[in-house]
Design an enzyme around this catalytic site. Sequence first.
Site, PDB file in Angstrom:
ATOM      1  N   GLU A 268       0.675   5.781  12.492  1.00  0.00           N
ATOM      2  CA  GLU A 268      -0.706   5.352  12.769  1.00  0.00           C
ATOM      3  C   GLU A 268      -0.794   3.851  13.054  1.00  0.00           C
ATOM      4  O   GLU A 268      -1.550   3.432  13.924  1.00  0.00           O
ATOM      5  CB  GLU A 268      -1.579   5.704  11.552  1.00  0.00           C
ATOM      6  N   ASP A 269      -0.024   3.047  12.359  1.00  0.00           N
ATOM      7  CA  ASP A 269      -0.228   1.595  12.390  1.00  0.00           C
ATOM      8  C   ASP A 269       0.926   0.767  12.945  1.00  0.00           C
ATOM      9  O   ASP A 269       0.832  -0.460  12.986  1.00  0.00           O
ATOM     10  CB  ASP A 269      -0.539   1.085  10.966  1.00  0.00           C
TER      11      ASP A 269
ATOM     12  N   HIS B  49       3.676   7.030   5.324  1.00  0.00           N
ATOM     13  CA  HIS B  49       2.471   7.716   5.802  1.00  0.00           C
ATOM     14  C   HIS B  49       1.660   6.944   6.845  1.00  0.00           C
ATOM     15  O   HIS B  49       0.952   7.551   7.636  1.00  0.00           O
ATOM     16  CB  HIS B  49       1.583   8.173   4.632  1.00  0.00           C
ATOM     17  N   ASP B  50       1.747   5.602   6.843  1.00  0.00           N
ATOM     18  CA  ASP B  50       0.986   4.824   7.840  1.00  0.00           C
ATOM     19  C   ASP B  50       1.867   4.266   8.954  1.00  0.00           C
ATOM     20  O   ASP B  50       1.385   3.488   9.784  1.00  0.00           O
ATOM     21  CB  ASP B  50       0.226   3.674   7.152  1.00  0.00           C
TER      22      ASP B  50
ATOM     23  N   ASP C 167      -3.469   8.371  -1.312  1.00  0.00           N
ATOM     24  CA  ASP C 167      -3.919   7.352  -0.347  1.00  0.00           C
ATOM     25  C   ASP C 167      -5.373   6.968  -0.637  1.00  0.00           C
ATOM     26  O   ASP C 167      -5.726   5.783  -0.712  1.00  0.00           O
ATOM     27  CB  ASP C 167      -3.777   7.932   1.072  1.00  0.00           C
TER      28      ASP C 167
ATOM     29  N   HIS D 146       0.819  -1.224   0.000  1.00  0.00           N
ATOM     30  CA  HIS D 146       0.000   0.000   0.000  1.00  0.00           C
ATOM     31  C   HIS D 146       0.855   1.278   0.000  1.00  0.00           C
ATOM     32  O   HIS D 146       0.723   2.086  -0.930  1.00  0.00           O
ATOM     33  CB  HIS D 146      -1.007  -0.046   1.156  1.00  0.00           C
TER      34      HIS D 146
END
Length: 179
Positions: free
Chosen positions: A65-66, A61-62, A122, A35
């Site tokens: 967050e993840d 980018h994630d 995204d 992704h």
Amino acid sequence: MNSDAILLLETVNFAAEKHRNQRRKDPEATPYINHPIGVARIISHEGGVTDIEILQAALLHDTVEDTDTSFAELEAKFGPIVSRIVQEVTDDKSLSKQDRKRQQVEHAAHCSRQAKMVKLADKLYNLRDLNRCTPSGWTAERVQEYFVWASAVVKGLRGTNYALEERLEELFRQRGVQL
Ligand SMILES: Nc1nc2c(ncn2[C@@H]2O[C@H](COP(=O)(O)OP(=O)(O)O)[C@@H](OP(=O)(O)OP(=O)(O)O)[C@H]2O)c(=O)[nH]1
Ligand SMILES: [Mn+2]
């Protein structure tokens, strides 16, 4: 090899290590790293943008967050600009899911141009992924709701990149969603 290429390899390697145990929600459980790599590729290949910091932020980018990544870690390794772009596209996980979704709609228009690029790519990646296959456990209604919510976010991102916005608009049109 030029220094930008070296830097991108360093960045994609960092993201791959951070996301190493994560899988996408599709039935085949695709490796999660596909992704962020795909989001960066949309920005360069379809958006025509070669700004190294935007491409790095897309790859990362994630991660906050993840995964266990912190903004301090991103800043130390990749500098304040990349860290700040990732911060702009990171949901506040202390909020309820409903509030996080509402915040994305409210914040979209106030993001930097760099963060808007990452957000457009995204959403484009995720909407195409939803057209490709339905995540495990998602109903058709939940898929449609994601399109409706994504269109509200994209509305605040307009005027950033014509090619990506055209492609997003076409996906919304196919779903009967008004931008
Ligand atoms: N379409 C699709 N999405 C998947 C899949 N696997 C993981 N995701 C991720 O799920 C998120 C969208 O699902 P939601 O239920 O709306 O959000 P949630 O992760 O907060 O629960 C996206 O996160 P995100 O990138 O942070 O974006 P955002 O939508 O939260 O802004 C997307 O990347 C998959 O197989 N298909
Ligand atoms: Mn994402």
